[in-house]
Motif scaffolding. Structure first.
Motif, short mmCIF file in Angstrom:
data_model
loop_
_atom_site.label_atom_id
_atom_site.label_comp_id
_atom_site.label_asym_id
_atom_site.label_seq_id
_atom_site.Cartn_x
_atom_site.Cartn_y
_atom_site.Cartn_z
N UNK A 231 117.76 21.64 101.86
CA UNK A 231 117.92 22.51 103.09
C UNK A 231 119.03 22.07 103.83
N UNK A 232 119.56 20.70 103.59
CA UNK A 232 120.57 20.23 104.24
C UNK A 232 121.90 20.25 103.45
N UNK A 233 121.78 20.80 102.15
CA UNK A 233 122.86 20.78 101.32
C UNK A 233 123.71 21.95 101.37
N UNK A 234 124.87 21.93 101.57
CA UNK A 234 125.97 23.16 101.87
C UNK A 234 126.37 23.68 100.30
N UNK A 235 125.95 24.67 99.99
CA UNK A 235 125.98 24.93 98.58
C UNK A 235 127.20 25.51 98.07
N UNK A 236 128.33 25.97 99.12
CA UNK A 236 129.58 26.57 98.89
C UNK A 236 130.69 25.50 98.45
N UNK A 237 130.27 24.10 99.00
CA UNK A 237 131.28 23.10 98.54
C UNK A 237 130.45 21.89 98.32
N UNK A 238 131.09 20.81 97.50
CA UNK A 238 130.21 19.41 97.30
C UNK A 238 130.45 18.52 98.44
N UNK A 239 129.21 17.82 98.49
CA UNK A 239 129.27 16.74 99.31
C UNK A 239 129.32 16.93 100.80
N UNK A 240 128.98 18.11 101.26
CA UNK A 240 128.95 18.33 102.62
C UNK A 240 127.43 18.53 103.03
N UNK A 241 126.84 17.75 104.09
CA UNK A 241 125.50 17.88 104.21
C UNK A 241 125.31 18.29 105.74
N UNK A 242 124.36 19.13 106.07
CA UNK A 242 124.25 19.86 107.63
C UNK A 242 123.02 19.64 108.13
N UNK A 243 122.93 18.95 109.39
CA UNK A 243 121.71 18.65 109.93
C UNK A 243 121.26 19.40 111.24
N UNK A 244 122.23 19.60 112.14
CA UNK A 244 121.83 20.06 113.34
C UNK A 244 121.46 21.55 113.32
N UNK A 245 121.64 22.23 112.10
CA UNK A 245 121.00 23.53 112.27
C UNK A 245 119.43 23.69 111.92
N UNK A 246 118.97 22.53 111.70
CA UNK A 246 117.54 22.29 111.50
C UNK A 246 116.70 22.18 112.63
N UNK A 247 117.02 21.03 113.37
CA UNK A 247 116.20 20.47 114.50
C UNK A 247 117.15 20.39 115.68
N UNK A 248 116.85 20.80 116.61
CA UNK A 248 117.66 21.15 117.98
C UNK A 248 117.97 19.51 118.33
#
Length: 446
Positions: A231-248
């Protein structure tokens, strides 16, 4: 002479460019609570970590000097959240009337909480924090990220192996033209195997029950949740993780969730940087093992405390699905996920996964034909079958160490049903189901 001057000027420019370039393993962009936890964990995993925050302090949302009460996550003091909770209680313990009980709601002034985070961050090796620092450009160059940052009007180039986008609105992903969808807690919990890749968990998720609909057939059961690694892995590009879209990140009531998610993201980033690999090749079990090393939870078992000597064994067996937790309503009407370590094991609950993991299980079940309740003798017999240990030798060893090494309270009795604690501890030690690899969807890998 002119050639020498040109050469000197060229060397000076090269050295200046080099001085303006920062090389790091992990770059965390955004210093809210989750981003701070991610940076702390990345650095504690012994990877060089840089955290940049455009504001003048970490945790910009935590500035109020009025006392607030956090009720969520009280019974799940996982990892960095547990550490923060402990430090906060220590800070206020001499305040008249302050409740320091282990399951009490957490009372604090948010600005004091921010100061506690700063104090923790200041003591972590391998971590550099740059406040009043923004980023302007980001691009992928080969196997590294190149990011232009600006602090006090001075620009620098950062080269990082992994980026964690901890900004509100996922601005790093947006800069790359990638739209990040909000995480659907209910939908994720309805996918039967994703909990096996959990990197964060909690007892209640944001917006739960807002539509009046209680999800059916999910695991963990509503309102508990797990956040899977993918859920934190950005699939379109390597080695980018995203957290803020999950929990405010701007709601202190979800502080426990922000910190556990941040810790999970920092661990995942450390995996990629340490093994010089990409997010496409993340190994959930290795990432989870590191989270457990730092006292984090994978599943929200509220009745298994951090000081339980077999907390890790229970978490590992729980993450395989061999033993699942069940919803339990406590005195105030809140429903939590309980492991219920002292209840007995039903054969029907463990047989499916045993058959899936161990190739000789089919033959064993046909031969032994265990009853409705899985007994101590059944478990011992299966361990003997899988480990090729002589049954009598195994029996004598278990009997000898039953209360000394394993510290079980019930007597050793081959004929009685095995408890969930006993099963988890012995299965984890001798059968090690957690060692069975799973992919990012939680499916077993042959």
């Amino acid at each position: 002479m002119i050639k020498k001057l040109l050469l000197a000027l060229l060397l000076f420019n090269c050295s200046l460019t080099y001085a303006q370039t920062i090389k790091t393993d992990i770059l965390v962009i955004g210093g809210d609570a989750g981003g701070t936890a991610a940076a702390i964990q990345g650095a504690r995993s012994k990877l060089k970590t840089l955290l940049i925050e455009p504001g003048a302090q970490l945790c910009q949302a935590m500035t109020s000097q009025s006392m607030v009460t956090i009720t969520r996550g009280t019974d799940l003091p996982s990892g960095i959240w547990g550490e923060f909770r402990k430090r906060t209680i220590e800070f206020y313990k001499k305040t008249p009337g302050y409740d320091t009980a282990h399951n009490a709601s957490l009372h604090l002034e948010p600005y004091t909480g921010a100061a506690i985070f700063k104090k923790i961050a200041d003591t972590v090796k391998n971590l550099t924090v740059k406040l009043n620092t923004s980023f302007s450009t980001v691009k992928r160059d080969g196997d590294v990220w190149e990011i232009t940052i600006s602090q006090n009007g001075k620009s620098q180039l950062v080269k990082a192996k992994v980026i964690i986008d901890a900004t509100q609105g996922a601005t790093v992903a947006a800069k790359l033209g990638i739209a990040v969808k909000s995480f659907d807690f209910g939908a994720a919990n309805q996918q039967s195997t994703l909990y096996r890749t959990s990197i964060a968990m909690g007892d209640s998720f944001p917006g739960q029950g807002a539509d009046g609909v209680v999800p059916a057939g999910n695991y963990p059961p509503y309102p508990s949740y797990c956040i899977p690694l993918n859920s934190i892995v950005v699939k379109q590009v390597d080695n980018l993780l995203v957290t803020a879209a999950l929990i405010p990140g701007d709601d202190i009531q979800y502080l426990a969730g922000q910190l556990t998610l941040g810790q999970g993201a920092g661990t995942a980033a450390a995996f990629c940087a340490f093994f010089k690999t990409t997010t496409k090749k993340l190994d959930p079990r290795t990432v989870q093992g590191e989270i457990l090393d730092f006292k984090g939870y994978l599943l929200p078992f509220a009745d298994v405390k951090p000081n339980d000597p077999y907390m890790r064994a229970i978490q590992q067996v729980g993450a395989t699905g061999l033993l699942k937790g069940l919803p339990h309503t406590i005195s105030n009407g809140v429903t939590q996920l309980f492991f219920m370590p002292d209840s007995v094991v039903n054969t029907a609950e463990v047989k499916p996964l045993i058959m899936e993991i161990y190739t000789r299980a089919f033959l064993w079940f046909n031969k032994e034909k265990p009853g409705n309740k899985f007994t101590v003798g059944n478990l011992m017999s299966f361990i003997s079958e899988i480990t090729l240990t002589e049954p009598k030798t195994l029996q004598l060893s278990l009997q000898k160490n039953w209360k000394t090494e394993y510290k079980f309270t019930a007597n050793f009795d081959m004929t009685r049903p095995v408890t969930r604690r006993e099963f988890a501890v012995l299965a984890n030690k001798f059968l090690n189901p957690f060692a069975r690899k799973v992919d990012l969807n939680g499916n077993m890998v042959n």
